[in-house]
Design an enzyme around this catalytic site. Structure first.
Site, short mmCIF file in Angstrom:
data_model
loop_
_atom_site.label_atom_id
_atom_site.label_comp_id
_atom_site.label_asym_id
_atom_site.label_seq_id
_atom_site.Cartn_x
_atom_site.Cartn_y
_atom_site.Cartn_z
N ASP A 186 43.68 9.59 28.19
CA ASP A 186 44.45 10.76 27.80
C ASP A 186 45.92 10.33 27.86
O ASP A 186 46.26 9.39 28.58
CB ASP A 186 44.16 11.91 28.76
N ASP A 208 40.43 17.80 30.38
CA ASP A 208 39.80 16.48 30.37
C ASP A 208 38.44 16.48 31.08
O ASP A 208 37.71 15.49 31.00
CB ASP A 208 40.71 15.44 31.05
N ASP A 215 43.54 13.60 33.49
CA ASP A 215 44.01 14.33 34.68
C ASP A 215 43.94 15.84 34.55
O ASP A 215 44.03 16.56 35.55
CB ASP A 215 45.46 13.94 34.99
#
Length: 683
Positions: A380, A580, A576
């Site tokens: 990410d 996600d 995080d």
């Protein structure tokens, strides 16, 4: 022993899947207890029992070598005569044998009575008692020394095992030391110590210098240095100031802090870490499960073969009983699979423990094994590779303002933004190199959707987007730069542009390079951000593939495609945020940023990084691969030596001394090799 202790033991199953140390006075507590609240002082008892065990083995060894010297110099034969020497030696060697191995004999008898006899205690007991029993076969030669030596060196190997387990557990135990015993609250003008579990969200607590922070919260008053070593593995203290978020388990070093509690104890960082650590040993790797199954079938097979070697030839071909019984006993000693049963779980346990010292929490050896096979890492962007907050990323001076410096441009922009609470305005104010004199700023005007206008030191300053410049008739440049562009003009003249972006973490580029060095062949970045911003970040970091403007479900779909098309290795996802969590669960290995990551991400992940540095991903990968290398080294070495010596024993070539090496020697070497998994500092 408490349940948490038992569940974390790497040696908690014998060759039959049973507990090998039931009733064992020294093995049961030859390791540090990592549990909390079990009501037993394991540490002191462990130290005492280990010392008693060590002293007992040392005494037995001293007696054994003294008797061996007397035998070798002929002293016993001169004193007892040629006829009596054999039986005197029998009695003398029996003394160190029983001192060292009485507990092994007792456990073997108890396990046979329970119907679980085919374990290492049974193998050692039968083989060593058989060696002593050969005294009744005069043509076989005496083998009491070998019988005593097998038991002695087996116990030495067990002592090594307990030391290794204790050392590998120490890093886990250190993690448990972060548990806070109390929290200070002000009551009737005095500080009172209360149980952290009784503190409610919103309450204020006071943490004095030298105390651990008991609950996650926000600093209301005080400035201090924080030791986060136990959580992140980072030795450099961090500064906590009013407004800073602090997490439980850190040590307050210098000044008292007043903290507002943001999470109840059961949701605090300390509580989550304890749960992760206590559950880590329950999730076994495929290799570990294979070794357990292998030992379960292997042991009865070799016991049967040893019996056939000892009994069948004398009955069928009329061979000498003593010779074939000795071959069978030697075969039994060699066959004990303790090198595998001990070293393989110990390797995984050491890898997990070593990683925890660096602030990398791996939730089980199965995830450690999967991590070692990763060849594609998906990131990410926001909060993982970037800081997740607005920051000034570039300052561009206009060609028509050659005398303007970057510091002057930032100061003018900060003056213009001083009346705004917008995140972009705040990022410019934070970057301003000099304090502003508010007396020099006047006529502040917020131009909605366009920017701001103020008078600063008698000049009109505009700060905003291209629309504001167009409306004001100011010619400006649009730089080719990723991020939000804030154009600045002074008295109607364009002087430069400030680029605001999500700042890349300082070690992000190093992290990508380290992953490639570890053998990762592909890196991917998935983000919901604009394509131009994502492309710029990926190009800067050296990431091979990037997909932007994605919804959470899009990330899951792309990771599933990667898993489907990547048959060679496994796919790890690093994230995080709450959004996600689905993709963390779907990936082969989910890695969450734990320091500032969401609870949902941490819960869904298989690996949690307590320090949000991307380089920790490469370190976790290096630890996993080193651990698996050591696991397979031990498997190949132990099986190779054992099978070779088993064949020699069956052929009558291997003697009892070689059998001792094939069992105890191989086990000690494998244990020492497994202990290398704990040395992770240099990675």
């Amino acid at each position: 022993m408490c349940d948490a202790c038992e569940s974390l033991r790497p040696d908690r199953h014998d060759t039959n899947g049973n507990s090998p140390h039931q009733g064992h006075d020294h093995h049961e507590h030859a390791h540090g207890c990592a549990c909390d609240g079990c009501g037993h002082d394991h540490g002191a008892e462990d130290a005492r029992s280990l010392a008693r065990w060590r002293n007992r083995i040392a005494l037995a060894l001293a007696l054994f070598f003294a008797i061996l010297i007397c035998e070798g110099t002929g002293l016993i034969e001169r004193v007892a005569g040629p006829q009596g020497a054999l039986y005197v030696e029998f009695g003398l060697f029996l003394i160190p044998y029983l001192i060292a191995g009485y507990d092994v004999l007792i456990r073997a008898a108890k396990n046979v009575a329970r119907g679980h006899g085919l374990d290492e205690n049974f193998l050692m007991s039968v083989a060593t008692l058989g060696a002593f029993a050969l005294v009744f076969f005069p043509d076989s030669g005496p083998h009491m020394a070998e019988g005593a030596a097998v038991m002695l060196f087996y116990q030495v190997g067990e002592l090594f095992q307990s030391y290794a387990v204790g050392k590998s557990r120490k890093s886990i135990s250190d993690m448990m030391d972060i548990v806070p015993e109390y929290a200070n609250v002000m009551h009737d003008g005095a500080l009172v110590q209360v149980d952290p579990a009784e503190i409610a969200v919103g309450d204020e607590i006071i943490v004095k210098p030298g105390e651990r922070i008991p609950l996650d919260g926000t600093v209301l008053a005080g400035t201090s240095q924080m030791d986060t070593t136990a959580l992140t593995g980072e030795s450099v203290p961090r500064t906590a100031t009013p407004g800073s978020e602090v997490i439980s388990g850190c040590v307050n070093l210098t000044n008292a802090l007043t903290i507002r509690v943001d999470k109840p104890y059961e949701d605090s960082t300390v509580s989550r870490i304890l749960e992760l650590v206590e559950n880590a040993a329950d999730k076994k790797a495929q290799t570990e499960r294979f070794i357990t199954r292998f030992a379960r079938y292997y042991t009865p097979i070799v016991v049967g073969l040893a019996a056939l070697i000892a009994l069948l030839p004398p009955l069928v071909i009329g061979g000498a009983w003593a010779d074939w019984v000795l071959r069978g006993l030697t075969f039994l000693v060699v066959s004990c699979p303790c090198a595998l049963v001990i070293s393989v779980p110990l390797s995984f346990f050491g890898g997990i423990g070593g990683a925890s010292k660096l602030g990398i929490l791996i939730k089980g050896s199965n995830y450690l094994e999967a991590l070692s096979q990763v060849d594609t890492v998906v990131f990410d962007k926001t909060g993982t590779l970037t800081s997740g907050t607005f920051a000034v990323t570039d300052i561009l001076i206009a060609p028509d303002a050659p005398t303007m410096t970057k510091e002057q441009l930032l100061e003018a922009a900060a003056a213009a933004e001083s009346f705004s609470n917008h995140p972009i305005a705040q990022s410019i104010l934070r970057a301003c190199p000099t304090p502003l004199d508010m007396a020099e700023i006047s006529d502040g005007q917020d131009l909605s959707g366009r920017g701001v206008r103020v008078r600063y030191r008698g000049s009109e300053v505009l700060a905003g987007n291209g629309r504001l410049m167009d409306e004001s008739g100011i010619a400006f440049a649009t730089p080719q730069a990723a991020g939000t562009q804030v154009h600045i003009s002074i008295d109607g003249r364009y002087v430069g542009t400030i680029i605001i972006g999500d700042a890349i973490k300082p070690d992000a580029r190093e992290a990508i390079e380290a992953l490639y060095a570890e053998g990762v062949r592909r890196t991917v970045m998935l983000t919901g951000d604009q394509a131009s911003v994502a492309d710029a970040v990926a190009a800067d970091l050296g990431i091979t593939d990037v997909l932007a403007e994605l919804l959470p479900q899009d990330k899951v779909a792309h990771v599933e495609q990667l898993i489907e098309h990547d048959s060679a290795g496994k796919v790890a996802f690093v994230g995080d945020g709450i959004n996600d969590a689905p993709v963390l669960m779907r990936a082969d290995v989910g890695i969450a940023m734990g320091a500032m990551g969401s609870d949902a991400a941490i819960e869904a992940a298989d690996v949690v990084l307590m320090d949000d540095r991307p380089t920790q991903v490469a370190r976790a990968l290096a630890i996993a691969r080193q651990t698996m290398r050591i696991v397979w080294q031990n498997i190949v070495f132990a099986l190779g030596v054992k099978f070779a010596v088993l064949i020699l024993a069956a052929l009558g070539i291997a003697n009892m001394w070689l059998a001792v090496f094939a069992d105890v020697g191989v086990a000690v070497i494998a244990i020492l090799n497994a202990m290398r998994t704990m040395r992770t500092r240099g990675m």
